[in-house]
Design an enzyme around this catalytic site. Sequence first.
Site, mmCIF file in Angstrom:
data_model
loop_
_atom_site.group_PDB
_atom_site.id
_atom_site.type_symbol
_atom_site.label_atom_id
_atom_site.label_comp_id
_atom_site.label_asym_id
_atom_site.label_seq_id
_atom_site.Cartn_x
_atom_site.Cartn_y
_atom_site.Cartn_z
ATOM 1 N N LEU A 70 -26.721 -3.528 -31.650
ATOM 2 C CA LEU A 70 -27.944 -3.366 -32.437
ATOM 3 C C LEU A 70 -28.542 -4.709 -32.833
ATOM 4 O O LEU A 70 -29.751 -4.813 -33.049
ATOM 5 C CB LEU A 70 -27.643 -2.525 -33.678
ATOM 6 N N ASP A 71 -27.718 -5.738 -32.931
ATOM 7 C CA ASP A 71 -28.212 -7.084 -33.254
ATOM 8 C C ASP A 71 -27.978 -7.985 -32.039
ATOM 9 O O ASP A 71 -27.135 -8.865 -32.037
ATOM 10 C CB ASP A 71 -27.496 -7.630 -34.489
ATOM 11 N N PHE A 72 -28.764 -7.750 -30.995
ATOM 12 C CA PHE A 72 -28.586 -8.416 -29.708
ATOM 13 C C PHE A 72 -29.471 -9.669 -29.695
ATOM 14 O O PHE A 72 -30.599 -9.653 -29.218
ATOM 15 C CB PHE A 72 -28.990 -7.462 -28.580
ATOM 16 N N ARG A 73 -28.924 -10.761 -30.235
ATOM 17 C CA ARG A 73 -29.674 -12.021 -30.287
ATOM 18 C C ARG A 73 -28.763 -13.178 -29.904
ATOM 19 O O ARG A 73 -27.535 -13.056 -29.968
ATOM 20 C CB ARG A 73 -30.269 -12.227 -31.681
#
Length: 284
Positions: A70-73
């Site tokens: 969900l936090d693909f950075r």
Amino acid sequence: CCDCFQLYGYCYQDSNDIPDTLTTITELGSPLEMIQLLQTSWEDRFRICLSLVRLLHYLAHSPLGSVTLLDFRPRQFVIVDGELKVTDLDDASIEESSCTSNSDCFMEFPARNFTLPCSVEGRCQSMNEKRNLYNAYRFFFTYLLPHSAPSSLRPLLDKIVNATGNHNKHGSAKYLLFYPSPSVNSEFTQKCVKSANTQYRRVPEAFIPDENYRCWPSYHHKGCLLSVFDVNEAIEICDSYSQCKAFVLTNQTTWTGRQLVFFKMASNHIVPDPDKITYVKVTD
């Protein structure tokens, strides 16, 4: 997970200040800095993208099912021995969104939106995988793959980037893993270059320790160290730089098997070296 941070050990203990303390010991990685990556060779950037593709495939087919980050950075990843690895799985999820119609399977991103089909089981089809793929496209592939890529590979790279950015029928981790990646690797490694007309004198077991100049991209920050397929490609590169008067073949290779070559601006001082071969440009 081969492209996740490797866990070497952990320690569980109670603390007076913080109860139920868990300490983990993981492998050491370098923070991912996109500006620095853009200054590295295309070959190294392709290796990073290839490791990301393997991660995407694992997440899509993990033992737990399809997993989405969900936090693909970039800040969630590190570089370990030239490979990209994810370090933070706190925001990972295996829940596929439920739906009653296709309109419930709406994915919104800053640049574009997608609507996926709703399955007969009432789940949005491949939403976790598609979310990971598009995030990989907008944070990694769109920057690292096309930039300074070999001209012969650009049509294939465009297909790879478009597949992840458009969510077409080839937009899957399996397609990226089993078709484009080996093709790019093979074509890049086996690049064939016509021999130039410039004459070079071959000096075996010799090296030029000085006479460096800087070029981009280079494997050495104080000199011009590039990878080549063969001597013909080294000649072509040397001829393309006005300051290049000689080059030195080393016995070192990159991860794809290409040979590392030092390019020099003169050949006034040549020293013996059994592991290297020097080529000096013959001038009139």
